[in-house]
Enzyme design. Structure first.
Site, short mmCIF file in Angstrom:
data_model
loop_
_atom_site.label_atom_id
_atom_site.label_comp_id
_atom_site.label_asym_id
_atom_site.label_seq_id
_atom_site.Cartn_x
_atom_site.Cartn_y
_atom_site.Cartn_z
N LYS A 51 0.84 -1.21 0.00
CA LYS A 51 0.00 0.00 0.00
C LYS A 51 0.87 1.26 0.00
CE LYS A 51 -2.03 -1.19 3.91
NZ LYS A 51 -1.33 -2.45 4.21
N ARG A 62 -9.32 0.98 9.60
CA ARG A 62 -8.86 -0.38 9.87
C ARG A 62 -9.91 -1.16 10.66
NH1 ARG A 62 -3.34 0.46 9.33
NH2 ARG A 62 -1.93 -1.17 9.69
N ARG A 85 11.80 -5.74 4.44
CA ARG A 85 11.56 -4.29 4.31
C ARG A 85 12.52 -3.47 5.16
NH1 ARG A 85 5.73 -1.84 5.38
NH2 ARG A 85 6.02 -2.83 7.41
N ARG A 111 11.57 -1.75 10.95
CA ARG A 111 10.53 -1.41 11.93
C ARG A 111 10.43 -2.49 13.00
NH1 ARG A 111 5.30 0.17 8.33
NH2 ARG A 111 4.35 -1.13 9.94
N ARG A 116 0.06 -9.33 13.44
CA ARG A 116 -0.59 -8.33 12.57
C ARG A 116 -1.52 -9.01 11.56
NH1 ARG A 116 4.55 -5.49 10.53
NH2 ARG A 116 3.27 -4.12 9.24
P1 AP5 Z 1 4.85 -1.69 1.87
O1 AP5 Z 1 4.48 -0.79 0.73
O2 AP5 Z 1 5.68 -1.12 2.95
O3 AP5 Z 1 3.55 -2.42 2.45
P2 AP5 Z 1 2.29 -1.79 3.21
O4 AP5 Z 1 1.08 -2.46 2.64
O5 AP5 Z 1 2.33 -0.30 3.17
O6 AP5 Z 1 2.59 -2.37 4.65
P3 AP5 Z 1 2.59 -1.73 6.12
O7 AP5 Z 1 3.41 -2.64 7.02
O8 AP5 Z 1 3.03 -0.31 6.10
O9 AP5 Z 1 1.16 -1.88 6.49
P4 AP5 Z 1 0.59 -1.99 7.86
O10 AP5 Z 1 -0.79 -1.80 7.42
O11 AP5 Z 1 0.79 -3.15 8.70
O12 AP5 Z 1 1.42 -0.90 8.73
P5 AP5 Z 1 1.06 0.57 9.15
O13 AP5 Z 1 2.28 1.38 9.12
O14 AP5 Z 1 -0.15 1.03 8.43
O15 AP5 Z 1 5.58 -2.97 1.19
C1 AP5 Z 1 6.16 -4.00 1.99
C2 AP5 Z 1 7.53 -4.42 1.41
O16 AP5 Z 1 7.32 -5.04 0.14
C3 AP5 Z 1 8.49 -3.24 1.15
O17 AP5 Z 1 9.79 -3.63 1.50
C4 AP5 Z 1 8.40 -3.00 -0.39
O18 AP5 Z 1 9.63 -2.51 -0.86
C5 AP5 Z 1 8.07 -4.39 -0.90
N1 AP5 Z 1 7.19 -4.38 -2.07
C6 AP5 Z 1 6.05 -3.62 -2.25
N2 AP5 Z 1 5.45 -3.91 -3.41
C7 AP5 Z 1 6.22 -4.86 -4.00
C8 AP5 Z 1 6.09 -5.58 -5.25
N3 AP5 Z 1 5.10 -5.37 -6.13
N4 AP5 Z 1 7.04 -6.53 -5.54
C9 AP5 Z 1 8.08 -6.77 -4.66
N5 AP5 Z 1 8.25 -6.10 -3.49
C10 AP5 Z 1 7.32 -5.17 -3.15
O19 AP5 Z 1 0.61 0.32 10.68
C11 AP5 Z 1 1.55 -0.04 11.69
C12 AP5 Z 1 0.84 -0.14 13.02
O20 AP5 Z 1 0.28 1.17 13.37
C13 AP5 Z 1 -0.37 -1.09 13.06
O21 AP5 Z 1 0.02 -2.42 13.32
C14 AP5 Z 1 -1.18 -0.47 14.23
O22 AP5 Z 1 -0.63 -0.79 15.48
C15 AP5 Z 1 -1.00 1.03 14.01
N6 AP5 Z 1 -2.05 1.62 13.14
C16 AP5 Z 1 -1.86 2.21 11.91
N7 AP5 Z 1 -3.03 2.63 11.41
C17 AP5 Z 1 -3.99 2.30 12.34
C18 AP5 Z 1 -5.40 2.46 12.37
N8 AP5 Z 1 -6.07 3.03 11.35
N9 AP5 Z 1 -6.06 2.00 13.46
C19 AP5 Z 1 -5.40 1.43 14.51
N10 AP5 Z 1 -4.06 1.23 14.53
C20 AP5 Z 1 -3.36 1.68 13.44
#
Ligand code: AP5
Length: 209
Positions: free
Chosen positions: A13, A88, A123, A155, A166
């Site tokens: 994403k 979420r 990552r 991270r 997760r």
């Molecule tokens: P990446 O683009 O980083 O993936 P992502 O979907 O953005 O994953 P996140 O870990 O950021 O999502 P998340 O939803 O768990 O974390 P968030 O920060 O929102 O890609 C992943 C890897 O793959 C990278 O290394 C990239 O280079 C590689 N890649 C990408 N596309 C590729 C492709 N096509 N081919 C090959 N490689 C590829 O949340 C973290 C924490 O914050 C949560 O656990 C929670 O505690 C809290 N939080 C955040 N938002 C909320 C909310 N709304 N409500 C409650 N808690 C929340």
């Protein structure tokens, strides 16, 4: 144009959002990034959020909703935004609707657990720019060769135990949003196992004209 990127952790994403924001003239709003900044600053909210995040649990709705509303009220969001990681939970989605935020499309990223675990383990983030990279040989984007290795960090929630939790949390609390937005006729599916350029092309096909 206001978009929501929905999908399991590590589905790409953030990577896709970073690739398209300037072309679409919108801003990326990642609640994960906002929360990580609050943790870094040591604010009250950051202190409350840290334990949940490190364990791979969701931060309570009330904290996240307040943070998100503050962010979308800022000037740079007027032209549109990509919500990356929000909503979420069903209450978060209901709150967004109640606040009168118009959503043009909800893009649902699909990826198997096996690929998710691999992608998240590889990552790394640039601590200066916040850019996302992959150390996996087939991951994208790769860090530029001249980027000092010390600038990249992993991270805390990309460690194996937190990744597995997760995924459980995603199935229990976030996956119900797929049906929620499908009923509203807003959902578009993307196969997130494909190369980045194909994911971006898929996204473009789904965008409102
Ligand atoms: P990446 O683009 O980083 O993936 P992502 O979907 O953005 O994953 P996140 O870990 O950021 O999502 P998340 O939803 O768990 O974390 P968030 O920060 O929102 O890609 C992943 C890897 O793959 C990278 O290394 C990239 O280079 C590689 N890649 C990408 N596309 C590729 C492709 N096509 N081919 C090959 N490689 C590829 O949340 C973290 C924490 O914050 C949560 O656990 C929670 O505690 C809290 N939080 C955040 N938002 C909320 C909310 N709304 N409500 C409650 N808690 C929340």
């Amino acid at each position: 144009m206001n978009l929501i990127f929905l999908g399991p952790p590590g589905a790409g994403k953030g990577t896709v959002a970073q690739k398209v924001v300037s072309r679409l003239g919108v801003v990326q709003i990642s609640t994960g990034d906002l929360l990580r900044s609050a943790v870094k600053e040591g604010s009250d909210l950051g202190r409350q959020a840290k334990g949940y995040m490190d364990a791979g649990e969701l931060v309570p709705d009330a904290l996240v909703i307040g943070l998100l509303k503050e962010r979308i009220a800022q000037q740079d969001c007027r032209q549109g935004f990509i919500l990356d990681g929000f909503p979420r939970t069903i209450p978060q989605a209901e709150d967004l609707a109640k606040a009168g935020v118009a959503v043009d499309k909800v893009v649902n990223f699909n990826l198997s657990d096996e690929v998710i675990v691999r992608r998240l383990s590889g990552r790394r983030i640039d601590r200066q720019t916040g850019k996302i990279y992959s150390l996996n040989p087939d991951g994208v984007p790769q860090p530029p060769p001249d980027l000092p290795a010390g600038r990249l960090y992993q991270r805390d929630d990309d460690k194996p135990d937190a990744i597995l939790n997760r995924l459980v949390v995603y199935r229990r609390q976030t996956q119900p949003l797929i049906a929620f937005y499908e009923r509203l006729g807003l959902l578009a599916d993307i196969d997130a196992a494909r190369p980045l350029a194909d994911m971006v092309a898929d996204l473009d096909r789904h965008l409102p004209r």
